[in-house]
Design an enzyme around this catalytic site. Structure first.
Site, PDB file in Angstrom:
ATOM      1  N   HIS A   3      -0.602   4.802   7.018  1.00 36.83           N
ATOM      2  CA  HIS A   3      -1.390   3.598   7.265  1.00 36.83           C
ATOM      3  C   HIS A   3      -2.862   3.924   7.527  1.00 36.83           C
ATOM      4  O   HIS A   3      -3.556   3.196   8.211  1.00 36.83           O
ATOM      5  CB  HIS A   3      -0.822   2.824   8.463  1.00 36.83           C
ATOM      6  CG  HIS A   3       0.538   2.288   8.230  1.00 36.83           C
ATOM      7  ND1 HIS A   3       1.679   2.926   8.690  1.00 36.83           N
ATOM      8  CD2 HIS A   3       0.962   1.187   7.575  1.00 36.83           C
ATOM      9  CE1 HIS A   3       2.742   2.228   8.326  1.00 36.83           C
ATOM     10  NE2 HIS A   3       2.339   1.173   7.652  1.00 36.83           N
ATOM     11  N   GLY A  25       0.812  -1.216   0.000  1.00 32.20           N
ATOM     12  CA  GLY A  25       0.000   0.000   0.000  1.00 32.20           C
ATOM     13  C   GLY A  25       0.838   1.255   0.000  1.00 32.20           C
ATOM     14  O   GLY A  25       0.306   2.367  -0.044  1.00 32.20           O
ATOM     15  N   LEU A  72     -18.480  25.386 -33.118  1.00 31.55           N
ATOM     16  CA  LEU A  72     -18.652  26.829 -33.360  1.00 31.55           C
ATOM     17  C   LEU A  72     -18.795  27.144 -34.838  1.00 31.55           C
ATOM     18  O   LEU A  72     -19.282  28.224 -35.220  1.00 31.55           O
ATOM     19  CB  LEU A  72     -17.500  27.616 -32.736  1.00 31.55           C
ATOM     20  CG  LEU A  72     -16.050  27.390 -33.198  1.00 31.55           C
ATOM     21  CD1 LEU A  72     -15.736  28.136 -34.488  1.00 31.55           C
ATOM     22  CD2 LEU A  72     -15.081  27.877 -32.123  1.00 31.55           C
TER      23      LEU A  72
END
Length: 591
Positions: free
Chosen positions: A223, A60, A512
């Site tokens: 953590h 992680g 446009l």
């Protein structure tokens, strides 16, 4: 901030390690033990033995730890489950994979579980006859000395610096005790503080909602634990840096772990906790650098910015400072030593290339001078009238901006209205400074084209600039003495033909062009300018029923474009904005 995540059973660590090895030649995976090691460090390798480095911890935090396995950095790592220490068996497996007659340095972040498991692995290795030393990284300054007196500082950004610098020291042939001494010196002279807008999302777990929508935290760990202080309202990056820097520099006595002074060599690391965009992180890097230089007279000798040690997708960043002067004479040399570890995103640079300019200035160069046609076009214009027409068009654009922006949030990226207004404001500034050559019709429009290109950006800015540049040339080539409606008629058709060379957009494509082409066609069929503007408005209105074939809206789901069905459909924002601009220009011209 989205809390969506891919569905997961949480079993993603082992596949991640395999994917890393697949994309980084030289890495080997012991899949059962979730160990990654550098093949050249294995006991069977024929190269000269060196001290090997083993690290690891919970997953992680990528690219730490596995991303720092490479030449000149780590030799092996053991990966635990997400935010959980690897087992002693895993760590011992990593130690055996790169066992060296010169010994092994274990590098561990200062967290209870990691210290216990890595410590036990070290003792088992020693009992088995291996030469092992352990260094614990603790560099967090958010928890004061009193509160953290027993547990010490948490391991954060300095972990990466230890991996890199100790790895380089080992590659230079130093003995285990010397490599360990350098690693500890880096730890002792590093300080890190982090701030985040929220907690991270753990795969396979329900997202946490610990912070309110207007709250953020100082002293975030890696953590998902709470920071040391919760604050509100949400800050800008400069405001957050103003709060973080005094802490990392030790201005509060209880948080003073490392002292820094202007004459010392300092390494600065800005670390993405996982959820920041590269754009914001680069901005944060410059803000931190500027504040260090201007407020504290500290000019970092090395600056690194990137994703080094994360809390999964944590939406925040950390500031790490290393006092290299106090850490030792060779620290900079080891920092600069090359590595092929994928997590170290700093390309190899020699000390000469890292030369810092006086005052910490960044090398810059002057902008390219705009080359303008200085030869008079021969087509004159009245400055006051030209200026009045231009300002009227700008006013109409400002008036319609909220509606255009709203349309574009559905059909595009939401910046169409603001982009038009940005161009208008730049032109207003030029009018106030009298930098537009509005007495020469062609030169005045050429100047407008340059300003529009500079200030608007994006696709619309390019289209406007191409059209205006071609319009200026058409007027210049007309041979007329004064700018008239007839001059403008012919030049507008020439300009539209030129624009068609660079865009696939055509009438009916929902752009446009659906406003511009009817305007130009009406003018060139002999209609007066007001009738031509009416044609532009009708063209813009027709886009409500069109499918988008080009531009950003072509990627938008039809369901999104149907949100304004009760109004007759969603019109193209660019066409609406252009029609309003033309309306303002023509109104001021007396039509």
């Amino acid at each position: 901030m989205s809390q969506k995540q891919f569905k997961s059973d949480g079993n993603i660590v082992a596949p991640y390690l395999l994917g890393l090895a697949r994309s980084n030649p030289g890495l080997t995976v012991i899949e059962h033990d979730r160990v990654v090691f550098r093949a050249a460090s294995a006991p069977s390798a024929k190269n000269k033995p060196k001290v090997t480095l083993v690290s690891g911890g919970g997953s992680g935090h990528e690219p730490t730890h596995a991303g720092f396995v490479g030449d000149g950095a780590l030799d092996a790592i053991a990966a635990g489950a997400i935010f959980a220490s690897p087992s002693t068996k895993q760590i011992f497996s990593a130690l055996k994979a790169v066992e060296s007659p010169k010994g092994t340095l274990l590098i561990v972040k200062n967290y209870t579980g990691d210290i216990i498991h890595f410590g036990l692995a070290a003792e088992r290795a020693k009992a088995a006859g291996m030469n092992v030393e352990l260094v614990a990284v603790g560099d967090d300054v958010s928890v004061g000395k009193k509160k953290g007196s027993l547990v010490g500082r948490r391991g954060l950004g300095a972990t990466v610096l230890v991996h890199k610098i100790a790895g380089a020291a080992a590659s230079h042939g130093l003995e285990l005790s010397e490599v360990a001494k350098i690693a500890r010196a880096v730890v002792e002279n590093s300080a890190t503080i982090a701030g985040s807008l929220d907690h991270c999302t753990v795969p396979g777990h329900k997202p946490e909602n610990n912070l309110g929508p207007d709250e953020y935290e100082i002293g975030m760990g890696i953590h998902n634990e709470s920071g040391t202080e919760r604050r509100s309202p949400l800050p800008s990056i400069p405001q957050l840096v103003t709060e973080l820097l005094p802490l990392v520099l030790g201005e509060k006595e209880d948080n003073t772990f490392v002292e820094f002074s202007p004459e010392e060599d300092v390494v600065l690391m800005i670390n993405n906790m996982g959820g920041m965009s590269n754009l914001e992180l680069g901005y944060a890097t410059e803000v931190v650098s500027e504040q260090l230089i201007k407020k504290f007279s500290i000019v970092p000798k090395r600056t690194m910015s990137g994703t080094f040690i994360t809390a999964l997708n944590g939406p925040g960043f950390g500031i790490t400072l290393l006092n290299a002067s106090k850490a030792g004479p060779d620290i900079m040399r080891y920092f600069d030593y090359p590595t092929n570890a994928s997590g170290w995103n700093q390309n190899y640079h020699s000390a000469q290339e890292w030369k810092v300019l006086a005052g910490g200035k960044v090398p810059t160069a002057p902008p390219l001078e705009t080359v303008k046609n200085e030869k008079p076009s021969g087509v004159t214009a009245n400055y006051e009238t030209f200026s009045k027409i231009l300002q009227s068009g700008i006013a109409k654009v400002k008036e319609v901006e909220p509606k255009v922006t709203w349309y574009d949030t559905i059909a595009g990226d939401g910046d169409c209205g603001t982009t038009l207004v940005s161009g208008g404001r730049a032109l207003e500034e030029a009018i106030q400074k009298h930098t537009l050559r509005l007495t020469d019709a062609a030169h005045g429009i050429e100047d407008i084209a340059y300003i529009v290109e500079d200030s608007m950006g994006g696709t619309s800015g390019g289209l406007y600039s191409i059209y205006l540049s071609a319009l200026a040339k058409g007027i210049s080539d007309s041979g007329d003495k004064t700018l008239t409606v007839d001059t403008f008629r012919e030049a507008s058709k020439t300009a539209l033909d030129a624009l068609y060379k660079y865009t696939r957009a055509r009438p009916g494509y929902r752009t446009l062009i659906d406003a511009l082409q009817p305007f130009v066609e009406a003018l060139n069929s002999g209609q007066d300018p007001r009738t031509a503007v009416d044609a532009a408005f009708k063209g813009a209105e027709k886009t409500r029923k069109m499918d988008a074939l080009v531009g950003r809206a072509s990627y938008v789901a039809k369901e999104e474009l149907s949100k304004l069905d009760d109004e007759g459909g969603l019109p193209d924002p660019g066409a609406v904005g252009l029609a309003a601009l033309l309306d303002g220009l023509v109104s001021a011209a007396g039509y």
